[in-house]
Design a protein around this motif. Structure first.
Motif, PDB file in Angstrom:
ATOM      1  N   ALA A 166       0.804  -1.165   0.139  1.00 41.66           N
ATOM      2  CA  ALA A 166      -0.120  -0.052   0.027  1.00 41.66           C
ATOM      3  C   ALA A 166       0.755   1.154  -0.079  1.00 41.66           C
ATOM      4  O   ALA A 166       0.733   2.360  -0.602  1.00 41.66           O
ATOM      5  CB  ALA A 166      -0.834   0.169   1.192  1.00 41.66           C
ATOM      6  N   ALA A 167       2.025   1.038   0.507  1.00 40.71           N
ATOM      7  CA  ALA A 167       2.866   2.418   0.761  1.00 40.71           C
ATOM      8  C   ALA A 167       3.539   2.517  -0.449  1.00 40.71           C
ATOM      9  O   ALA A 167       3.682   3.642  -0.971  1.00 40.71           O
ATOM     10  CB  ALA A 167       3.822   2.270   1.987  1.00 40.71           C
ATOM     11  N   ALA A 168       3.922   1.650  -0.903  1.00 36.54           N
ATOM     12  CA  ALA A 168       4.563   1.629  -2.386  1.00 36.54           C
ATOM     13  C   ALA A 168       3.288   2.133  -3.698  1.00 36.54           C
ATOM     14  O   ALA A 168       3.978   2.958  -4.527  1.00 36.54           O
ATOM     15  CB  ALA A 168       5.001   0.356  -2.998  1.00 36.54           C
ATOM     16  N   GLY A 169       2.306   1.730  -3.294  1.00 34.06           N
ATOM     17  CA  GLY A 169       1.234   2.574  -4.044  1.00 34.06           C
ATOM     18  C   GLY A 169       0.868   3.758  -3.799  1.00 34.06           C
ATOM     19  O   GLY A 169      -0.099   4.233  -4.242  1.00 34.06           O
ATOM     20  N   SER A 170       1.279   4.474  -3.047  1.00 32.98           N
ATOM     21  CA  SER A 170       0.936   5.637  -2.295  1.00 32.98           C
ATOM     22  C   SER A 170      -0.223   5.815  -1.580  1.00 32.98           C
ATOM     23  O   SER A 170      -0.849   6.839  -1.541  1.00 32.98           O
ATOM     24  CB  SER A 170       1.026   6.882  -3.532  1.00 32.98           C
ATOM     25  N   ASN A 171      -0.817   4.824  -1.297  1.00 35.07           N
ATOM     26  CA  ASN A 171      -2.261   4.243  -0.602  1.00 35.07           C
ATOM     27  C   ASN A 171      -2.049   4.535   1.049  1.00 35.07           C
ATOM     28  O   ASN A 171      -1.832   3.693   1.652  1.00 35.07           O
ATOM     29  CB  ASN A 171      -2.800   3.128  -0.945  1.00 35.07           C
ATOM     30  N   TYR A 172      -1.467   5.860   1.431  1.00 36.44           N
ATOM     31  CA  TYR A 172      -0.847   5.848   2.762  1.00 36.44           C
ATOM     32  C   TYR A 172      -2.066   5.599   3.917  1.00 36.44           C
ATOM     33  O   TYR A 172      -1.630   4.926   5.044  1.00 36.44           O
ATOM     34  CB  TYR A 172      -0.380   7.225   2.933  1.00 36.44           C
ATOM     35  N   ALA A 173      -3.102   6.100   3.791  1.00 38.25           N
ATOM     36  CA  ALA A 173      -4.358   5.691   4.430  1.00 38.25           C
ATOM     37  C   ALA A 173      -4.700   4.199   4.501  1.00 38.25           C
ATOM     38  O   ALA A 173      -4.757   3.690   5.764  1.00 38.25           O
ATOM     39  CB  ALA A 173      -5.527   6.494   4.028  1.00 38.25           C
ATOM     40  N   GLN A 174      -4.427   3.488   3.511  1.00 38.82           N
ATOM     41  CA  GLN A 174      -4.598   2.074   3.242  1.00 38.82           C
ATOM     42  C   GLN A 174      -3.377   1.353   4.343  1.00 38.82           C
ATOM     43  O   GLN A 174      -3.933   0.483   4.824  1.00 38.82           O
ATOM     44  CB  GLN A 174      -4.791   1.663   2.077  1.00 38.82           C
ATOM     45  N   ALA A 175      -2.491   2.031   3.957  1.00 38.35           N
ATOM     46  CA  ALA A 175      -1.225   1.469   4.621  1.00 38.35           C
ATOM     47  C   ALA A 175      -1.573   1.456   6.250  1.00 38.35           C
ATOM     48  O   ALA A 175      -1.309   0.439   7.210  1.00 38.35           O
ATOM     49  CB  ALA A 175      -0.012   1.985   4.232  1.00 38.35           C
ATOM     50  N   TRP A 176      -1.893   2.645   6.658  1.00 39.19           N
ATOM     51  CA  TRP A 176      -2.239   2.863   8.130  1.00 39.19           C
ATOM     52  C   TRP A 176      -3.349   1.943   8.486  1.00 39.19           C
ATOM     53  O   TRP A 176      -3.456   1.503   9.752  1.00 39.19           O
ATOM     54  CB  TRP A 176      -2.451   4.293   8.587  1.00 39.19           C
ATOM     55  N   ALA A 177      -4.451   1.737   7.827  1.00 40.79           N
ATOM     56  CA  ALA A 177      -5.175   1.017   8.244  1.00 40.79           C
ATOM     57  C   ALA A 177      -4.754  -0.719   8.340  1.00 40.79           C
ATOM     58  O   ALA A 177      -5.147  -1.119   9.179  1.00 40.79           O
ATOM     59  CB  ALA A 177      -6.390   0.817   6.848  1.00 40.79           C
ATOM     60  N   TYR A 178      -3.847  -1.015   7.534  1.00 42.19           N
ATOM     61  CA  TYR A 178      -3.313  -2.393   7.973  1.00 42.19           C
ATOM     62  C   TYR A 178      -2.341  -2.091   9.084  1.00 42.19           C
ATOM     63  O   TYR A 178      -2.273  -3.309   9.854  1.00 42.19           O
ATOM     64  CB  TYR A 178      -2.443  -2.773   6.747  1.00 42.19           C
ATOM     65  N   VAL A 179      -1.755  -1.112   9.187  1.00 40.84           N
ATOM     66  CA  VAL A 179      -1.113  -1.054  10.772  1.00 40.84           C
ATOM     67  C   VAL A 179      -1.847  -0.889  11.593  1.00 40.84           C
ATOM     68  O   VAL A 179      -1.781  -1.718  12.816  1.00 40.84           O
ATOM     69  CB  VAL A 179      -0.307   0.239  10.293  1.00 40.84           C
ATOM     70  N   PHE A 180      -3.160  -0.517  11.483  1.00 38.04           N
ATOM     71  CA  PHE A 180      -4.175  -0.592  12.571  1.00 38.04           C
ATOM     72  C   PHE A 180      -4.507  -1.983  13.143  1.00 38.04           C
ATOM     73  O   PHE A 180      -4.611  -2.571  14.142  1.00 38.04           O
ATOM     74  CB  PHE A 180      -5.451   0.186  12.622  1.00 38.04           C
ATOM     75  N   GLY A 181      -4.544  -2.842  11.952  1.00 40.20           N
ATOM     76  CA  GLY A 181      -5.054  -4.509  11.921  1.00 40.20           C
ATOM     77  C   GLY A 181      -3.916  -5.025  12.888  1.00 40.20           C
ATOM     78  O   GLY A 181      -4.273  -6.046  13.424  1.00 40.20           O
ATOM     79  N   GLY A 182      -2.662  -4.679  12.323  1.00 38.34           N
ATOM     80  CA  GLY A 182      -1.690  -5.267  13.120  1.00 38.34           C
ATOM     81  C   GLY A 182      -1.495  -4.758  14.784  1.00 38.34           C
ATOM     82  O   GLY A 182      -1.225  -5.841  15.718  1.00 38.34           O
ATOM     83  N   ILE A 183      -1.882  -3.506  14.884  1.00 41.02           N
ATOM     84  CA  ILE A 183      -2.167  -3.230  16.473  1.00 41.02           C
ATOM     85  C   ILE A 183      -3.118  -3.919  17.065  1.00 41.02           C
ATOM     86  O   ILE A 183      -2.924  -4.292  18.283  1.00 41.02           O
ATOM     87  CB  ILE A 183      -2.485  -1.542  16.462  1.00 41.02           C
TER      88      ILE A 183
END
Length: 255
Positions: free
Chosen positions: A214-231
């Motif tokens: 997601a970060a490589a595709g500049s989908n930063y909000a989506q990347a943070w959503a996956y971070v939240f899943g990890g949390i």
């Protein structure tokens, strides 16, 4: 714990969390902060809602790898600590090994393990999580076992107590808090190590893999959503370990 105590315990951190999220959203909106620096909670929540199924699937994969690594690493740590405390030879041999494992960048082993087990295997991530768990569990268990005073064992032997009763009533109650301290530390490390190991390759299945994509595709909000899943996975591991610790210590205290 009464309802009043439960509310008194959970209400302050809940209000603090709400205030921090509100301040975060206000900072992003008022300050016009670009999403690639820091997306707002509203955008992250929107992405989490849209991708909740793949996020849940990725979290389950990461959680499974972390859980297997936690169980295997914890069992090996406890067993080797018991052996070390009963054999001075093993204790002396294990000291430099544990010291070396404590300073090795475990996650850096992931690319090497992928080449050994194959890029499509989850084994590398499990091994990384297990190695990260092993050291704190071993050290804390060893510390707990060494807290048992010889005078207590001697007293039990003077009362003609069998070895199993000495272990049951003296060794285990003394070492249990230390073991669970190690497990609480290890539960978070298992999840973190499994996620970071996913950054270095392997199958595109876990939370870490989707964060990088997601970060490589500049989908930063989506990347943070996956971070939240990890949390969420990390919190589940920690709270479960804490609940098991509370139960075990209460049970030991009733004996």
């Amino acid at each position: 714990m009464t309802v009043r105590n439960a509310v008194a315990t959970t209400l302050p951190p809940t209000l603090l969390l709400i205030a921090l999220i509100g301040a975060w959203q206000a900072l992003v909106s008022v300050g016009n902060i670009p999403p690639f620096i820091l997306p707002g909670p509203a955008a992250i929540a929107d992405q989490f809602s849209q991708f909740r199924e793949p996020i849940t699937g990725a979290a389950l994969v990461t959680g499974r790898n972390a859980l297997v690594g936690l169980i295997v690493g914890a069992l090996l740590g406890i067993i080797t600590a018991i052996i070390s405390v009963t054999s001075w030879v093993v204790d002396k041999i294990s000291e430099p090994i544990i010291s070396a494992l404590a300073v090795v960048p475990i996650v850096a082993l992931a690319p090497v393990l992928y080449s050994m087990f194959g890029a499509g295997s989850e084994q590398a991530r499990i091994i990384v999580a297990g190695l990260a768990v092993y050291v704190p569990v071993y050290l804390n268990t060893l510390t707990g076992l060494r807290q048992v005073l010889p005078v207590h064992k001697d007293l039990m032997r003077a009362l003609a107590a069998p070895s199993r009763d000495i272990i049951r009533f003296v060794t285990i109650p003394t070492a249990t808090p230390y073991v669970f301290t190690g497990l609480r530390m290890a539960s978070a490390l298992a999840v973190i190590s499994a996620i970071v190991a996913e950054y270095f390759g392997g199958p595109r299945s876990g939370v870490g893999s989707f964060i990088t994509t997601a970060a490589a595709g500049s989908n930063y909000a989506q990347a943070w959503a996956y971070v939240f899943g990890g949390i969420v996975v990390g919190l589940i591991f920690y709270t479960t370990t804490l609940a098991l610790e509370t139960y075990a210590l209460r049970k030991a205290g009733r004996r």
